[in-house]
Design an enzyme around this catalytic site. Structure first.
Site, PDB file in Angstrom:
ATOM      1  N   TRP A 188       0.859  -1.177   0.000  1.00 20.90           N
ATOM      2  CA  TRP A 188       0.000   0.000   0.000  1.00 20.90           C
ATOM      3  C   TRP A 188       0.899   1.231   0.000  1.00 20.90           C
ATOM      4  CZ3 TRP A 188      -0.386   4.073   3.613  1.00 20.90           C
ATOM      5  CH2 TRP A 188      -1.295   5.068   3.201  1.00 20.90           C
ATOM      6  N   GLU A 229      -2.956  -2.924  -2.596  1.00 24.36           N
ATOM      7  CA  GLU A 229      -4.124  -2.363  -1.889  1.00 24.36           C
ATOM      8  C   GLU A 229      -4.552  -1.019  -2.474  1.00 24.36           C
ATOM      9  OE1 GLU A 229      -3.441  -1.839   2.292  1.00 24.36           O
ATOM     10  OE2 GLU A 229      -5.484  -1.142   2.689  1.00 24.36           O
ATOM     11  N   LYS A 231      -7.223   2.374  -2.926  1.00 24.21           N
ATOM     12  CA  LYS A 231      -7.861   3.343  -2.029  1.00 24.21           C
ATOM     13  C   LYS A 231      -8.528   4.437  -2.841  1.00 24.21           C
ATOM     14  CE  LYS A 231      -6.707   5.872   2.185  1.00 24.21           C
ATOM     15  NZ  LYS A 231      -5.840   5.842   3.373  1.00 24.21           N
ATOM     16  N   ASP A 262      -9.666  -3.026   1.447  1.00 25.00           N
ATOM     17  CA  ASP A 262      -9.796  -2.479   2.798  1.00 25.00           C
ATOM     18  C   ASP A 262     -11.163  -1.820   2.822  1.00 25.00           C
ATOM     19  OD1 ASP A 262      -9.776  -0.491   4.892  1.00 25.00           O
ATOM     20  OD2 ASP A 262      -7.602  -0.693   5.021  1.00 25.00           O
ATOM     21  N   HIS A 265     -11.762   1.876   2.323  1.00 26.87           N
ATOM     22  CA  HIS A 265     -11.158   2.522   1.159  1.00 26.87           C
ATOM     23  C   HIS A 265     -12.084   2.746  -0.024  1.00 26.87           C
ATOM     24  CE1 HIS A 265      -6.686   1.633   2.263  1.00 26.87           C
ATOM     25  NE2 HIS A 265      -7.374   2.177   3.238  1.00 26.87           N
ATOM     26  N   HIS A 289      -8.578  -6.208   4.260  1.00 21.46           N
ATOM     27  CA  HIS A 289      -8.214  -5.412   5.419  1.00 21.46           C
ATOM     28  C   HIS A 289      -9.526  -5.035   6.090  1.00 21.46           C
ATOM     29  CE1 HIS A 289      -3.852  -3.812   4.826  1.00 21.46           C
ATOM     30  NE2 HIS A 289      -3.918  -5.113   5.014  1.00 21.46           N
ATOM     31  N   ASP A 297     -12.425   7.160   6.038  1.00 20.70           N
ATOM     32  CA  ASP A 297     -11.526   6.029   6.287  1.00 20.70           C
ATOM     33  C   ASP A 297     -10.859   6.205   7.650  1.00 20.70           C
ATOM     34  OD1 ASP A 297      -9.760   3.870   5.871  1.00 20.70           O
ATOM     35  OD2 ASP A 297      -8.257   5.191   5.010  1.00 20.70           O
ATOM     36  N   ASP A 299     -10.515   4.163  10.260  1.00 22.85           N
ATOM     37  CA  ASP A 299      -9.839   3.032  10.886  1.00 22.85           C
ATOM     38  C   ASP A 299     -10.265   2.799  12.332  1.00 22.85           C
ATOM     39  OD1 ASP A 299      -7.961   2.164   8.675  1.00 22.85           O
ATOM     40  OD2 ASP A 299      -7.389   4.261   8.846  1.00 22.85           O
ATOM     41  N   ASP A 329      -7.183  -4.174   9.948  1.00 22.32           N
ATOM     42  CA  ASP A 329      -6.418  -2.938   9.759  1.00 22.32           C
ATOM     43  C   ASP A 329      -7.159  -1.761  10.379  1.00 22.32           C
ATOM     44  OD1 ASP A 329      -4.633  -1.033   8.996  1.00 22.32           O
ATOM     45  OD2 ASP A 329      -5.269  -0.938   6.907  1.00 22.32           O
TER      46      ASP A 329
HETATM   47  C1  RNT Z   1      -3.899   2.822   4.595  1.00 26.39           C
HETATM   48  C2  RNT Z   1      -3.986   1.367   4.325  1.00 26.39           C
HETATM   49  C3  RNT Z   1      -2.854   0.537   4.861  1.00 26.39           C
HETATM   50  C4  RNT Z   1      -2.400   0.937   6.248  1.00 26.39           C
HETATM   51  C5  RNT Z   1      -1.402   0.010   6.883  1.00 26.39           C
HETATM   52  C6  RNT Z   1      -0.824   0.558   8.142  1.00 26.39           C
HETATM   53  O1  RNT Z   1      -4.997   3.513   4.213  1.00 26.39           O
HETATM   54  O2  RNT Z   1      -5.197   0.876   4.823  1.00 26.39           O
HETATM   55  O3  RNT Z   1      -3.194  -0.802   4.803  1.00 26.39           O
HETATM   56  O4  RNT Z   1      -3.484   1.070   7.107  1.00 26.39           O
HETATM   57  O5  RNT Z   1      -0.422  -0.296   5.972  1.00 26.39           O
HETATM   58 ZN    ZN Z   2      -5.460  -1.235   4.769  1.00 28.31          ZN
END
Ligand code: RNT
Ligand code: ZN
Length: 422
Positions: A188, A229, A231, A262, A265, A289, A297, A299, A329
């Site tokens: 990523w 990955e 986004k 993810d 994302h 993720h 986003d 988290d 994640d």
């Molecule tokens: C960031 C991505 C990525 C990170 C990690 C820490 O938007 O989700 O996966 O969260 O690499």
């Molecule tokens: Zn991620």
């Protein structure tokens, strides 16, 4: 907790599910096969061990909160994760980022890292019976400060990151060989632009070129799985992310590598659960993720919400458990970090258990007969079935804290260990 009561509750649940044609013992066995890759970065707010005072910087991702007890070094981080592992049933994996190398207080540049810097992780994982997954770290670094890494027009910067990611693949494959278990190496990068860019095309062409250089070396599939990955946007990359969904979807399909989804994302109205059955038509495996976005986003800690339920259901309904690699994640520094791990892992497990307890064939039949009210009603009724009793029983037989017991155990760990950290 009264063990006899838990067993009684399970016996009743078992009978109820049997009435739907579901074998709860089998569901538990299937849940045991679900390994979740635990992100090491929840324990220390994505700081890593490059410097004693290292902190997450830039890259469009952010940790909020300053809850006491953050892991400050390798020993503390491992101690925390070991604690987490005692509080969840089943066997998991550990997901490490390149900045978490065992650098022994030396400064090792990202384009200089080697397998030996991760040997103590491999030994530790072996001892605990964990698989490992890996991630290049293309953020929290001066060469990421201007917003472009693998897609940079600055050749010095681009080369630096190409070398870093190449080394990460080599390290991941080396770990996979030692563990005799493939390591997922997930790429990523934060690359993007805050405001409307003019030359999107060139940045994407450069990213493609960098990836081609990175993937020029091939490693045995028994040791390494490559993943990319995508986004939609990040903080400071609102107008364009170079590695968008279309970009990586195309790259993954063309090169048959893993695509990482993810669930923070995408646009909030998009569902990752809906994407799985599409992508699996074209590539062998995906990486998830699992995260929780709140309005963006963000988290947040994973909870047992509609989104994660759909993800688990779609994997199970597509009979694709073996083709989906599951990782967490999220990073929340505002609550007890061990609690954040455990409740998020448990939520993910619960989602899979819930999916395994679904009478899918029955529902499919209703669907084929166009009995859509009945399908809807059935799915609503499943939400009131005693799946919690099945999960409790799984915890009981796995000899880990049942139900709210885990809260008390984490409070004890906080008082005895976390509060004592400076
Ligand atoms: C960031 C991505 C990525 C990170 C990690 C820490 O938007 O989700 O996966 O969260 O690499
Ligand atoms: Zn991620």
């Amino acid at each position: 907790m009264d063990k006899e009561l838990l067993k009684k509750a399970y016996a009743i649940a078992k009978e109820q599910y049997a009435g739907l044609g579901i074998d709860t013992d089998k569901a538990i066995e299937r849940l045991k096969e679900i390994k979740i890759s635990l992100h090491c970065w929840q324990a220390d707010d994505v700081s890593g061990f490059e410097r004693p005072d290292a902190e997450l910087g830039g890259g469009g991702i952010q940790v909020n909160g300053n809850y006491p007890g953050k892991a400050r070094n390798m020993a503390q981080l491992r101690q925390d994760i070991e604690k987490v592992l005692t509080l969840v049933p089943g066997r998991q994996r550990i997901n490490i980022h390149a900045i978490y190398g065992d650098f022994q207080n030396q400064h090792v540049e990202r384009d200089q890292i080697e397998l030996r810097h991760f040997q103590s992780w491999t030994d530790w994982a072996k001892k605990l019976g964990l698989g490992i997954d890996f991630n290049p770290t293309c953020f929290s670094h001066p060469f990421a400060d201007d917003g472009f890494t693998l897609s940079s027009k600055d050749e010095t910067i681009r080369r630096f990151w190409v070398e870093h990611v190449k080394r990460c693949r080599e390290i991941a494959a080396g770990i996979g060989k030692q563990l005799n278990d493939p390591v997922v190496n997930n790429i990523w990068i934060p690359d993007g632009s805050k405001d409307i860019p003019v030359d999107r095309f060139t940045h994407r062409a450069i990213l493609k070129k960098s990836l081609n250089e990175i993937f020029a070396i091939s490693y045995p599939a028994e040791y390494l799985k490559d993943s990319v990955e995508c986004k939609l946007f990040g903080i400071g990359s609102e107008a364009m992310v170079v590695g968008s969904h279309e970009f990586y979807m195309g790259y993954a399909v063309k090169n048959n590598i893993l695509l990482c989804l993810d669930n923070g994302h995408f646009h909030p109205t998009e569902q990752v659960g809906d994407k799985i059955s599409s992508i699996l038509q074209y590539i062998d495996e995906i990486l998830l993720h699992v995260s929780r976005g709140v309005r963006w986003d963000s988290d947040h800690v994973v909870t047992f919400n509609d989104e994660i339920q759909l993800i688990a259901q779609e994997i199970v309904r597509a009979n694709a458990v073996k083709r989906v690699n599951i990782a967490l994640d999220y990073f929340d520094g505002s609550i007890n970090r061990i609690g954040a791990y455990v409740s998020g892992i448990r939520a993910a497990q619960l989602a899979f258990l819930f999916a395994f307890l679904e009478p899918t064939e029955k529902l499919k039949k209703l669907e084929e007969e166009k009995k859509y009210f009945e399908r809807l009603a059935f799915m609503e009724l499943l939400k009131t079935k005693p799946f919690g009793a099945v999960y409790d029983y799984y915890c009981l037989t796995a000899d880990v804290a049942v139900g709210e017991q885990y809260i008390a155990e984490i409070q004890e760990y906080e008082a005895g260990v976390l509060k004592k950290r400076s």
